[in-house]
Design a protein around this motif. Structure first.
Motif, PDB file in Angstrom:
ATOM      1  N   VAL A 100       0.858  -1.184   0.000  1.00  0.00           N
ATOM      2  CA  VAL A 100       0.000   0.000   0.000  1.00  0.00           C
ATOM      3  C   VAL A 100       0.887   1.224   0.000  1.00  0.00           C
ATOM      4  O   VAL A 100       1.826   1.322   0.809  1.00  0.00           O
ATOM      5  CB  VAL A 100      -0.950   0.024   1.222  1.00  0.00           C
ATOM      6  N   ILE A 101       0.615   2.143  -0.921  1.00  0.00           N
ATOM      7  CA  ILE A 101       1.368   3.390  -1.008  1.00  0.00           C
ATOM      8  C   ILE A 101       0.412   4.550  -0.765  1.00  0.00           C
ATOM      9  O   ILE A 101      -0.678   4.606  -1.356  1.00  0.00           O
ATOM     10  CB  ILE A 101       2.038   3.559  -2.381  1.00  0.00           C
ATOM     11  N   ILE A 102       0.811   5.472   0.096  1.00  0.00           N
ATOM     12  CA  ILE A 102       0.038   6.682   0.359  1.00  0.00           C
ATOM     13  C   ILE A 102       0.877   7.875  -0.055  1.00  0.00           C
ATOM     14  O   ILE A 102       2.011   8.043   0.418  1.00  0.00           O
ATOM     15  CB  ILE A 102      -0.347   6.782   1.847  1.00  0.00           C
ATOM     16  N   GLU A 103       0.349   8.704  -0.936  1.00  0.00           N
ATOM     17  CA  GLU A 103       1.058   9.888  -1.391  1.00  0.00           C
ATOM     18  C   GLU A 103       0.052  10.988  -1.705  1.00  0.00           C
ATOM     19  O   GLU A 103      -1.154  10.754  -1.757  1.00  0.00           O
ATOM     20  CB  GLU A 103       1.918   9.583  -2.616  1.00  0.00           C
ATOM     21  N   LYS A 104       0.531  12.197  -1.927  1.00  0.00           N
ATOM     22  CA  LYS A 104      -0.371  13.321  -2.190  1.00  0.00           C
ATOM     23  C   LYS A 104      -0.665  13.447  -3.681  1.00  0.00           C
ATOM     24  O   LYS A 104       0.046  12.927  -4.532  1.00  0.00           O
ATOM     25  CB  LYS A 104       0.247  14.631  -1.690  1.00  0.00           C
ATOM     26  N   THR A 105      -1.748  14.152  -3.967  1.00  0.00           N
ATOM     27  CA  THR A 105      -2.074  14.541  -5.326  1.00  0.00           C
ATOM     28  C   THR A 105      -2.465  16.012  -5.329  1.00  0.00           C
ATOM     29  O   THR A 105      -3.004  16.527  -4.335  1.00  0.00           O
ATOM     30  CB  THR A 105      -3.225  13.686  -5.903  1.00  0.00           C
ATOM     31  N   LYS A 106      -2.198  16.690  -6.424  1.00  0.00           N
ATOM     32  CA  LYS A 106      -2.598  18.089  -6.556  1.00  0.00           C
ATOM     33  C   LYS A 106      -4.058  18.216  -6.965  1.00  0.00           C
ATOM     34  O   LYS A 106      -4.626  19.307  -6.959  1.00  0.00           O
ATOM     35  CB  LYS A 106      -1.695  18.784  -7.584  1.00  0.00           C
ATOM     36  N   ASP A 107      -4.650  17.102  -7.339  1.00  0.00           N
ATOM     37  CA  ASP A 107      -6.051  17.071  -7.725  1.00  0.00           C
ATOM     38  C   ASP A 107      -6.933  17.251  -6.484  1.00  0.00           C
ATOM     39  O   ASP A 107      -6.461  17.212  -5.358  1.00  0.00           O
ATOM     40  CB  ASP A 107      -6.355  15.724  -8.397  1.00  0.00           C
ATOM     41  N   GLU A 108      -8.235  17.435  -6.680  1.00  0.00           N
ATOM     42  CA  GLU A 108      -9.178  17.528  -5.572  1.00  0.00           C
ATOM     43  C   GLU A 108      -9.972  16.238  -5.412  1.00  0.00           C
ATOM     44  O   GLU A 108     -11.042  16.221  -4.816  1.00  0.00           O
ATOM     45  CB  GLU A 108     -10.110  18.728  -5.757  1.00  0.00           C
ATOM     46  N   LYS A 109      -9.439  15.159  -5.948  1.00  0.00           N
ATOM     47  CA  LYS A 109     -10.069  13.854  -5.842  1.00  0.00           C
ATOM     48  C   LYS A 109      -9.171  12.910  -5.068  1.00  0.00           C
ATOM     49  O   LYS A 109      -7.951  12.954  -5.209  1.00  0.00           O
ATOM     50  CB  LYS A 109     -10.313  13.254  -7.222  1.00  0.00           C
ATOM     51  N   ILE A 110      -9.779  12.073  -4.246  1.00  0.00           N
ATOM     52  CA  ILE A 110      -9.022  10.967  -3.683  1.00  0.00           C
ATOM     53  C   ILE A 110      -9.011   9.872  -4.743  1.00  0.00           C
ATOM     54  O   ILE A 110     -10.023   9.593  -5.388  1.00  0.00           O
ATOM     55  CB  ILE A 110      -9.633  10.466  -2.361  1.00  0.00           C
ATOM     56  N   GLN A 111      -7.845   9.290  -4.988  1.00  0.00           N
ATOM     57  CA  GLN A 111      -7.685   8.270  -6.020  1.00  0.00           C
ATOM     58  C   GLN A 111      -7.226   6.967  -5.366  1.00  0.00           C
ATOM     59  O   GLN A 111      -6.269   6.966  -4.588  1.00  0.00           O
ATOM     60  CB  GLN A 111      -6.653   8.705  -7.055  1.00  0.00           C
TER      61      GLN A 111
END
Length: 296
Positions: A100-111
């Motif tokens: 399992v990898i948890i990282e940020k996104t610049k989007d406004e959606k959880i992916q």
């Protein structure tokens, strides 16, 4: 030996040039060069052609490619996205997975991305359910009964990308080989379950690892606090060069030890004893031991 090295070795063992290999599987020489330099992985059709030509199984060719998700380059993917418009506390429950990898996104959606090099029916075999209320979101990732736990543990990767401005806290429940937390800032991420390796890279916040399984933790460029909440178990923590930290023992019958198993009551790793530390690592629980290493 990774795929790039394996391909080059197999080709040379048969006395074959890159041009000759390219002709046999109907690709360009530049493609062979790219693959042998480690700049990409062939698509499934070319992998099957290489497998047939050299009489090597796909498992053998890709045996060292377990961390391809770091490059987001998998043969099979199934993606779920959900819009966020306000801060949420995320409860993420993943049944059994390899990583399992948890990282940020610049989007406004959880992916939530399920990925694999072997599981070709991910969309049917891995189900993602999202339940939202005003301040909370439950994300459930489970596999169907036709995918065994053993196969999921060996072949299933889950990548979770989080919009930082909407997520402050996360709780993760899972049984997996590897947990990776990287390139993200948060208030708290709490893990409950079983894992063997934890990689925390370029992250800041409070991380709680609640597990009674023996774990190895690698830390690089981390700011904040890591709580090791163990009950009658052992763990290892390896700090990258340049990572400063302070060790705090707060459990009963627990202690830190150094690389040669000498007990450490407390240790401060900074260039200057008066310099503030970026990270506090606290050992809690009962009858537990954590060994400390410094990466060379």
């Amino acid at each position: 030996m990774n795929f790039a090295e394996k391909l080059k070795t197999l080709r040379k063992d048969l006395g074959m040039s890159q041009e000759q290999l390219a002709e046999k599987i109907y690709v360009s020489r530049q493609a062979i060069t790219k693959w042998e330099n480690g700049n990409g992985i062939p698509d499934i059709e070319n992998l099957l052609a290489i497998s047939s030509l050299f009489n090597e199984s796909l498992d053998s060719l890709l045996s060292e490619e377990k961390s391809l998700i770091s490059k987001h380059d998998f043969l099979y993917e199934s993606r779920t996205e959900y819009d966020l418009d306000s801060p949420k506390k995320i409860d993420l429950k993943v049944g059994v997975a390899h990583e399992v990898i948890i990282e940020k996104t610049k989007d406004e959606k959880i992916q939530v991305i399920a990925a694999s090099n072997k599981l070709s029916y991910l969309a049917q075999q891995v189900k993602v359910k999202i339940v939202e209320n005003k301040k909370r979101m439950d994300v459930l990732v489970n596999h169907t009964t036709d995918l065994s736990d053993i196969s999921a543990e060996e072949n299933l990767f889950i990548l979770v990308r989080i919009p930082e401005k909407f997520v402050a806290d996360m709780e993760l429940f899972s049984e997996l080989e590897n947990l990776k937390i990287r390139d993200i800032s948060f208030d708290t991420i709490e893990f409950d379950g079983k894992t063997k390796k934890v990689f925390i890279t370029n992250a800041s916040g409070h991380i709680e690892l609640n597990t009674n399984s023996k774990i190895n933790v690698e830390v690089n460029g981390v700011k904040g606090k890591i709580d090791l909440n163990h009950f009658h178990t052992t763990s290892k923590v390896t700090f990258a060069q340049g990572q400063n930290y302070y060790l705090k023992n707060a459990g009963r019958f627990t202690h830190f030890v150094d690389a040669v198993s000498r007990i450490i009551e407390g240790k401060r790793e900074t260039k200057d004893p008066e310099e503030p530390v970026d990270l506090i690592v606290e050992l809690n629980g009962w009858k537990s031991e954590t060994q400390i290493f410094q990466a060379e």
